[in-house]
Design a protein around this motif. Structure first.
Motif, PDB file in Angstrom:
ATOM      1  N   SER A   2      -6.124 -29.047  -8.201  1.00  0.00           N
ATOM      2  CA  SER A   2      -6.790 -29.628  -7.447  1.00  0.00           C
ATOM      3  C   SER A   2      -7.746 -29.100  -7.461  1.00  0.00           C
ATOM      4  N   SER A   3      -9.187 -30.308  -6.697  1.00  0.00           N
ATOM      5  CA  SER A   3     -10.856 -29.759  -6.733  1.00  0.00           C
ATOM      6  C   SER A   3     -11.215 -29.964  -5.704  1.00  0.00           C
ATOM      7  N   LEU A   4     -12.047 -29.226  -4.969  1.00  0.00           N
ATOM      8  CA  LEU A   4     -12.245 -29.416  -3.432  1.00  0.00           C
ATOM      9  C   LEU A   4     -14.245 -29.524  -4.002  1.00  0.00           C
ATOM     10  N   HIS A   5     -14.792 -30.270  -3.982  1.00  0.00           N
ATOM     11  CA  HIS A   5     -16.475 -30.412  -3.683  1.00  0.00           C
ATOM     12  C   HIS A   5     -16.965 -30.500  -2.595  1.00  0.00           C
ATOM     13  N   ASN A  58       6.715 -19.592  -7.629  1.00  0.00           N
ATOM     14  CA  ASN A  58       5.718 -20.440  -7.189  1.00  0.00           C
ATOM     15  C   ASN A  58       4.496 -19.508  -6.918  1.00  0.00           C
ATOM     16  N   GLN A  59       2.984 -20.226  -7.140  1.00  0.00           N
ATOM     17  CA  GLN A  59       1.287 -19.540  -7.331  1.00  0.00           C
ATOM     18  C   GLN A  59       1.205 -20.523  -7.036  1.00  0.00           C
ATOM     19  N   VAL A  60       0.066 -20.186  -6.615  1.00  0.00           N
ATOM     20  CA  VAL A  60      -1.400 -20.783  -6.253  1.00  0.00           C
ATOM     21  C   VAL A  60      -2.787 -20.274  -6.424  1.00  0.00           C
ATOM     22  N   GLU A  61      -2.956 -20.602  -7.344  1.00  0.00           N
ATOM     23  CA  GLU A  61      -4.564 -19.827  -8.221  1.00  0.00           C
ATOM     24  C   GLU A  61      -6.054 -20.358  -7.913  1.00  0.00           C
ATOM     25  N   GLN A  62      -6.827 -19.751  -7.507  1.00  0.00           N
ATOM     26  CA  GLN A  62      -8.121 -20.177  -6.400  1.00  0.00           C
ATOM     27  C   GLN A  62      -9.402 -19.399  -8.110  1.00  0.00           C
ATOM     28  N   SER A  63     -10.085 -20.532  -7.957  1.00  0.00           N
ATOM     29  CA  SER A  63     -11.652 -19.555  -9.226  1.00  0.00           C
ATOM     30  C   SER A  63     -12.327 -20.693  -8.481  1.00  0.00           C
ATOM     31  N   CYS A 122     -21.006 -27.466  -5.224  1.00  0.00           N
ATOM     32  CA  CYS A 122     -20.694 -27.331  -5.973  1.00  0.00           C
ATOM     33  C   CYS A 122     -18.619 -27.908  -5.913  1.00  0.00           C
ATOM     34  N   THR A 123     -18.091 -27.167  -6.691  1.00  0.00           N
ATOM     35  CA  THR A 123     -16.914 -27.518  -7.265  1.00  0.00           C
ATOM     36  C   THR A 123     -16.071 -26.442  -6.882  1.00  0.00           C
ATOM     37  N   LEU A 124     -14.971 -26.246  -6.204  1.00  0.00           N
ATOM     38  CA  LEU A 124     -13.608 -25.101  -6.077  1.00  0.00           C
ATOM     39  C   LEU A 124     -12.440 -25.698  -6.577  1.00  0.00           C
ATOM     40  N   GLN A 125     -11.918 -24.401  -7.231  1.00  0.00           N
ATOM     41  CA  GLN A 125     -10.720 -25.254  -8.420  1.00  0.00           C
ATOM     42  C   GLN A 125      -9.553 -24.365  -7.586  1.00  0.00           C
ATOM     43  N   CYS A 126      -8.258 -24.795  -7.505  1.00  0.00           N
ATOM     44  CA  CYS A 126      -6.874 -24.729  -7.634  1.00  0.00           C
ATOM     45  C   CYS A 126      -6.170 -25.438  -8.489  1.00  0.00           C
ATOM     46  N   ASN A 127      -5.173 -24.266  -8.696  1.00  0.00           N
ATOM     47  CA  ASN A 127      -4.170 -24.687  -9.773  1.00  0.00           C
ATOM     48  C   ASN A 127      -2.973 -23.682  -9.575  1.00  0.00           C
ATOM     49  N   TYR A 128      -1.753 -24.855  -9.331  1.00  0.00           N
ATOM     50  CA  TYR A 128      -0.425 -24.523  -8.613  1.00  0.00           C
ATOM     51  C   TYR A 128       0.637 -24.693  -9.960  1.00  0.00           C
TER      52      TYR A 128
END
Lengths: 113, 114
Positions: A73-76, A2-7, A19-25
């Motif tokens: 997922s993204s956070l705007h 299991n991994q969660v990567e943010q960019s 702005c938009t933040l990204q999250c891939n899991y």
């Protein structure tokens, strides 16, 4: 695994900009996804929690989206303010138990004048 | 409610010494969590309790770490003996009825082991 990567890892924007933040899991089986905001020197504060059936959730100027198919997922953040300067952490849970939470390392956002 | 309370806020100790971190969860919350945060590894769940009973301690790094919750309003995280690599910020959090409810974090204890 299991991994969660943010960019991105860090981001600097001007006040008032979006702005938009990204999250891939790769967490499986997926249960829920949370976004936390952590101000410097403070504990994280929950912004949103989304389950499999939810693809968008808003909290004021913060809007989180979830695509369970692509596991993204993204956070705007709209109309950023200086007080938005913080780290934003994406956390993915599986099986609905806290012991299965997988944390991203966060995106550090700085909002400047 | 004052929120989750942790003490001390800062702790500096020498390698080999015992360290005890304290936490008071929000009244009425059934779940209590201990986390560790470092720049390299981010936030890591160490252990969590349900109604004072430890449920999962698989995140506890080694036997030098122990946690107790003698009652619903108090928990401790103890490190004995402490090592420099234990230097981190330790957070306590609590949630209302389930572990997937919103977790409310305390201000953290910044631990430095020299």
């Amino acid at each position: 695994k299991n991994q969660v990567e943010q960019s991105p890892q860090s981001l600097i924007i001007l006040e008032g900009k979006n702005c938009t933040l990204q999250c891939n899991y790769t967490v499986s089986p997926f249960s829920n996804l949370r976004w936390y905001k952590q101000d410097t020197g403070r504990g994280p504060v929950s912004l949103t929690i989304m389950t499999f059936s939810e693809n968008t959730k808003s909290n004021g100027r913060y809007t989180a989206t979830l695509d369970a198919d692509t596991k993204q997922s993204s956070l705007h953040i709209t109309a950023s303010q200086l007080s938005d300067s913080a780290s934003y952490i994406c956390v993915v849970g599986n099986t609905g138990t806290a012991s299965k939470l997988t944390f991203g390392t966060g995106t550090r956002l700085q909002v400047t004048l | 409610d004052a929120g989750v309370i942790q003490s001390p806020r800062h702790e500096v100790t020498e390698m080999g010494q015992e360290v005890t971190l304290r936490c008071k969860p929000i009244s009425g919350h059934d779940y209590l969590f201990w986390y560790r945060q470092t720049m390299m590894r981010g936030l890591e769940l160490l252990i969590y309790f349900n109604n004072n009973v430890p449920i999962d301690d698989s995140g506890m790094p080694e036997d030098r770490f122990s946690a107790k919750m003698p009652n619903a309003s108090f928990s401790t995280l103890k490190i004995q003996p402490s090592e420099p690599r234990d230097s981190a910020v330790y957070f306590c959090a609590s949630s209302f009825r389930t572990p997937t409810d919103t977790q409310y974090f305390g201000p953290g204890t910044r631990l430095t082991v020299l």
